[in-house]
Design a protein around this motif. Structure first.
Motif, short mmCIF file in Angstrom:
data_model
loop_
_atom_site.label_atom_id
_atom_site.label_comp_id
_atom_site.label_asym_id
_atom_site.label_seq_id
_atom_site.Cartn_x
_atom_site.Cartn_y
_atom_site.Cartn_z
N ASP A 1 0.82 -1.20 0.00
CA ASP A 1 0.00 0.00 0.00
C ASP A 1 0.86 1.25 0.00
OD1 ASP A 1 -2.24 -1.53 0.08
OD2 ASP A 1 -2.60 -1.28 2.23
N TYR A 2 0.32 2.31 -0.57
CA TYR A 2 0.87 3.63 -0.41
C TYR A 2 -0.30 4.61 -0.35
CZ TYR A 2 0.01 4.28 -5.42
OH TYR A 2 -0.57 4.37 -6.64
N ARG A 3 -0.05 5.83 0.06
CA ARG A 3 -1.08 6.87 0.11
C ARG A 3 -0.61 8.04 -0.72
NH1 ARG A 3 -1.02 8.46 5.90
NH2 ARG A 3 1.06 7.56 5.81
N TYR A 4 -1.55 8.72 -1.37
CA TYR A 4 -1.18 9.90 -2.14
C TYR A 4 -2.32 10.90 -2.19
CZ TYR A 4 -3.71 7.51 -5.91
OH TYR A 4 -4.65 6.86 -6.66
N PRO A 5 -1.98 12.20 -2.18
CA PRO A 5 -2.99 13.21 -2.53
C PRO A 5 -3.03 13.33 -4.04
CG PRO A 5 -0.96 14.26 -1.86
CD PRO A 5 -0.74 12.77 -1.69
N PHE A 6 -4.21 13.52 -4.60
CA PHE A 6 -4.36 13.52 -6.05
C PHE A 6 -5.04 14.80 -6.49
CE2 PHE A 6 -6.39 12.75 -10.05
CZ PHE A 6 -5.50 11.96 -10.72
#
Length: 254
Positions: free
Chosen positions: A123-128
């Motif tokens: 998993d990773y997290r990102y603002p888009f």
């Protein structure tokens, strides 16, 4: 509904869920609705997960192929959000397949992309946003690959000028290996130069075709010729699928 699709611009179809809701004029005589209600004897508006053998079917397809995803639903329909992660896992596990994901809901794409590395699955997290993807990563593989995944094409249906102006900016705001349009069923002329700054420049492929079956709405061939000529001018590959008519696959005539 699987290998050896009869749809002329793809190889296979993959339907991890079944059913949809109509959102625009192009949906009025939906072929998928007729298929589900006539052949599967169920209400089209009841969105359900496919049986497990269908859901995991691509894992058995060993040869490279194009896969039209959700031909009898919409990959980004709200009711399917709970199954989305499982479908993305199937897609990630089959890198030899190219998934052609066509939606009438491009405004929902960004929030429902996979949040895993294509190579290792962590998993990773990102603002888009429409300009960039910033990555806050917890992935340690040597070749970290977040979205866009290399085996996913993103497309949207644009049956008329109104929906082209609405959906194309939403589509191209999301990075993708290939952005494509389905101008089918084509219900009126479309002039891409009037959309933003000529957003056809951000499209890699255009499909065009008329409506088929009983009660079809006629397509003026000049509408298709205009799209073809605009694609030629901007060097965008153009695929003419069919004229409007009674048969399910009309001979291309341009």
């Amino acid at each position: 509904m699987g290998k050896d699709s009869r749809i002329s611009w793809t190889t296979h179809t993959y339907n991890p869920w079944i059913g949809c809701r109509k959102v625009s004029p192009g949906c009025a005589r939906c072929y998928a609705e007729r298929f589900v209600e006539d052949r599967m004897s169920r209400k089209f508006t009841d969105i359900v997960r496919a049986r497990n053998s269908t859901f995991i079917a691509p894992l058995k397809w060993k040869e490279p192929a194009f896969v039209f995803t959700c031909s009898i639903s919409d990959f980004f329909i709200e009711e399917a959000d709970k199954w989305g992660d499982d479908a993305w896992n199937i897609i990630r596990a089959t890198p030899h397949l190219t998934y052609q994901i066509l939606t009438k809901r491009p405004e929902r794409i960004a929030e429902h992309l996979p949040k895993t590395c294509f190579n290792c699955g962590h998993d990773y997290r990102y603002p888009f946003d429409e300009f960039s993807i910033g990555i806050e990563t917890r992935v340690t593989c040597d070749d970290h690959r977040p979205w866009p995944w290399p085996n996913c094409w993103l497309g949207t249906s644009v049956e008329d000028q109104k929906n082209a102006e609405k959906r194309i900016p939403q589509l191209v705001a999301v990075p993708a290996k290939v952005h494509f349009l389905s101008c089918e069923p084509l219900l009126g002329p479309i002039y891409f130069g009037e959309i933003g700054n000529g957003l056809l420049h951000h499209i890699e492929w255009v499909i065009c075709g008329g409506e088929s079956g009983p009660g079809f709405r006629p397509m003026n061939p000049n509408w298709a010729r205009s799209i073809r000529d605009q694609c030629l001018q901007d060097r965008v590959p153009f695929f003419f699928k069919q004229s409007s008519g009674l048969r399910s696959e009309m001979n291309p005539v341009l």
